[in-house]
Design an enzyme around this catalytic site. Structure first.
Site, PDB file in Angstrom:
ATOM      1  NE  ARG A  44       0.076   1.526   3.395  1.00  0.00           N
ATOM      2  CZ  ARG A  44       1.034   2.396   3.557  1.00  0.00           C
ATOM      3  NH1 ARG A  44       2.298   1.997   3.711  1.00  0.00           N
ATOM      4  NH2 ARG A  44       0.817   3.691   3.585  1.00  0.00           N
ATOM      5  N   GLY A  45       0.230   2.401  -0.140  1.00  0.00           N
ATOM      6  CA  GLY A  45       0.992   3.636  -0.320  1.00  0.00           C
ATOM      7  C   GLY A  45       1.037   3.923  -1.812  1.00  0.00           C
ATOM      8  CB  ALA A  46       0.052   6.926  -3.730  1.00  0.00           C
ATOM      9  NE  ARG A  87      -6.299   0.614  -1.706  1.00  0.00           N
ATOM     10  CZ  ARG A  87      -5.614   1.192  -0.705  1.00  0.00           C
ATOM     11  NH1 ARG A  87      -4.312   1.006  -0.609  1.00  0.00           N
ATOM     12  NH2 ARG A  87      -6.235   1.952   0.177  1.00  0.00           N
ATOM     13  CD  GLN A 196      -2.952   2.808   6.791  1.00  0.00           C
ATOM     14  OE1 GLN A 196      -3.540   3.131   7.823  1.00  0.00           O
ATOM     15  NE2 GLN A 196      -3.591   2.683   5.646  1.00  0.00           N
ATOM     16  CG  ASP A 237      -3.336   8.006  -1.329  1.00  0.00           C
ATOM     17  OD1 ASP A 237      -3.290   8.556  -0.214  1.00  0.00           O
ATOM     18  OD2 ASP A 237      -2.880   6.861  -1.552  1.00  0.00           O
ATOM     19  CG  ASN A 247      -2.636  11.565   2.607  1.00  0.00           C
ATOM     20  OD1 ASN A 247      -2.102  10.679   1.932  1.00  0.00           O
ATOM     21  ND2 ASN A 247      -2.254  11.822   3.838  1.00  0.00           N
ATOM     22  CE  LYS A 248      -5.063   5.554   4.426  1.00  0.00           C
ATOM     23  NZ  LYS A 248      -6.101   4.719   3.738  1.00  0.00           N
TER      24      LYS A 248
HETATM   25  O1  MRU Z   1      -4.574   3.147   2.096  1.00  0.00           O
HETATM   26  P1  MRU Z   1      -3.095   3.375   1.993  1.00  0.00           P
HETATM   27  O2  MRU Z   1      -2.328   2.870   3.162  1.00  0.00           O
HETATM   28  O3  MRU Z   1      -2.549   2.894   0.672  1.00  0.00           O
HETATM   29  O4  MRU Z   1      -2.962   4.959   1.999  1.00  0.00           O
HETATM   30  C1  MRU Z   1      -1.700   5.532   1.957  1.00  0.00           C
HETATM   31  C2  MRU Z   1      -1.727   6.992   2.129  1.00  0.00           C
HETATM   32  O5  MRU Z   1      -2.751   7.615   2.278  1.00  0.00           O
HETATM   33  C3  MRU Z   1      -0.410   7.707   2.027  1.00  0.00           C
HETATM   34  O6  MRU Z   1      -0.407   8.847   2.815  1.00  0.00           O
HETATM   35  C4  MRU Z   1      -0.155   8.098   0.570  1.00  0.00           C
HETATM   36  O7  MRU Z   1      -0.303   6.997  -0.281  1.00  0.00           O
HETATM   37  C5  MRU Z   1       1.167   8.672   0.369  1.00  0.00           C
HETATM   38  S1  MRU Z   1       2.394   7.433   0.587  1.00  0.00           S
HETATM   39  C6  MRU Z   1       3.856   7.952   0.100  1.00  0.00           C
END
Ligand code: MRU
Length: 351
Positions: A44-46, A87, A196, A237, A247-248
């Site tokens: 996970r993470g963009a 996603r 996270q 994201d 973002n999250k």
């Molecule tokens: O649902 P996730 O864990 O994939 O969400 C991740 C985030 O929201 C991060 O802040 C974002 O992807 C930036 S990561 C470098």
């Protein structure tokens, strides 16, 4: 630490659902395994999602039975579609798949050897992975200039090595400041419901030896009001043309609290997180995830059975709460649109 790598014709990933207590490697043998790893958030993470999808395309080509280039291109179509459906919010996913699709089409025009297309696709995925690490280090340098010695910074979610191929975006900035010898302390939001922050960011910062304190999300305002937070650094994201930041979930609350308390709020992103086709954040699709992520923690129920649940995985922070956007092409300040268009044009080699 590398989060994603290719070994023995297999895509390897660190399973982020098991951290911090178990360090397990997932081996994806075909593209549906890659799609499953993204959808279930083993990865996970963009930026990590974008590069993983690129490897997924390479793996799909590797496993496709095609003998001819036209057959291989045809057999890649379901690979693209399956990966795209994993996603919806992080635009890096679509960026990675589209890059690979354009590259496949371009190299296919120059050869009639399907194995050569396979080799080139893998080399392209590896190149994108290496480029991601270099990009993060550049963002680290730009962003670290915003952190002064002695600062307390707050972060939300996980934006470290685990969220990319290596190093990190917002956490990369924090790491770069630390590596420059600045004495800093990091407030880490636990980031309900997927945790996270508690599970991944705390693990990474502790491994790096960077001083940190874990707090539950509802504590951030308390420490801000008491003057114990000097800056907020998060990732994103997807960022729309006007600078609205998806973002999250919980990022919006942090940004409003930062604004109320006069604390700068920065989003740190590679250019691949920009979606200039969207005028504002209103148009960014927000992923709704399994209610069990809210009703259960590590499989243990914490709410009455059958309760109605909402679980949006992301929120949108309006651009007026964003002090600046740190990119691998420099720091962009409001009004954002012109600066964001410039960094995209630069990265496409158009200026
Ligand atoms: O649902 P996730 O864990 O994939 O969400 C991740 C985030 O929201 C991060 O802040 C974002 O992807 C930036 S990561 C470098």
């Amino acid at each position: 630490m590398r989060t994603i790598w290719w070994q023995d014709q297999t895509v390897h990933l660190i399973d982020q659902t098991k951290l911090p207590h178990q360090e397990i490697i997932v081996e994806c043998r075909d593209y549906p395994d890659v799609a499953n790893a993204i959808a279930t958030m083993q990865i996970r993470g963009a930026p990590a999602i974008g590069v993983t999808a690129a490897y997924g395309v390479a793996l799909g080509a590797w496993r496709a039975p095609a003998d001819s280039v036209p057959d291989l291109l045809a057999q890649l179509q379901p690979v693209y579609e399956t990966l795209r459906a994993t996603r919806p919010t992080a635009v890096n996913l679509f960026w990675g798949i589209d890059k690979m699709r354009r590259y496949a089409d371009a190299v296919a025009a120059g050869t009639d050897d399907a194995d050569e297309v396979r080799r080139l696709l893998l080399a392209e995925a590896e190149r994108l992975a290496d480029e991601d690490v270099a990009t993060n280090r550049r963002m680290g340098e730009y962003g670290a200039a915003l952190i002064e010695d002695g600062m307390n910074v707050l972060t939300h979610c996980n934006t470290g090595a685990l969220a990319v191929v290596d190093y990190g975006t917002a956490l990369g900035v924090i790491r770069a400041a630390w590596e420059q010898g600045k004495h800093i302390h990091v407030w880490v939001d636990e980031t309900r419901p997927f945790l996270q922050g508690a599970r991944l960011t705390a693990w990474e910062l502790m491994k790096l030896g960077i001083p940190m304190t874990l707090i539950s999300d509802n504590m951030a305002g308390h420490f801000m009001r008491r003057g114990q937070v000097d800056a907020v650094f998060v990732g994103a994201d997807r960022i729309a043309a006007n600078g609205d930041v998806a973002n999250k979930i919980g990022t919006y609350s942090v940004a409003v609290l930062a604004h109320e308390n006069g604390i700068p709020f920065y989003s740190v992103i590679p250019v691949s997180t920009l979606d200039l086709s969207l005028a504002s954040g209103e148009q960014i699709p927000i992923e709704e995830r399994d209610p069990r992520e809210v009703t259960h923690i590590q499989g243990v129920p914490i709410a009455p059975e059958g309760v109605h649940v909402a679980n949006p995985a992301f929120d949108v922070t309006p651009n007026r709460y964003v002090t600046a956007i740190v990119t691998n092409r420099g720091v962009v300040y409001p009004p954002f649109e012109e600066g964001l268009r410039r960094v995209v044009a630069e990265s496409e080699g158009n200026v």
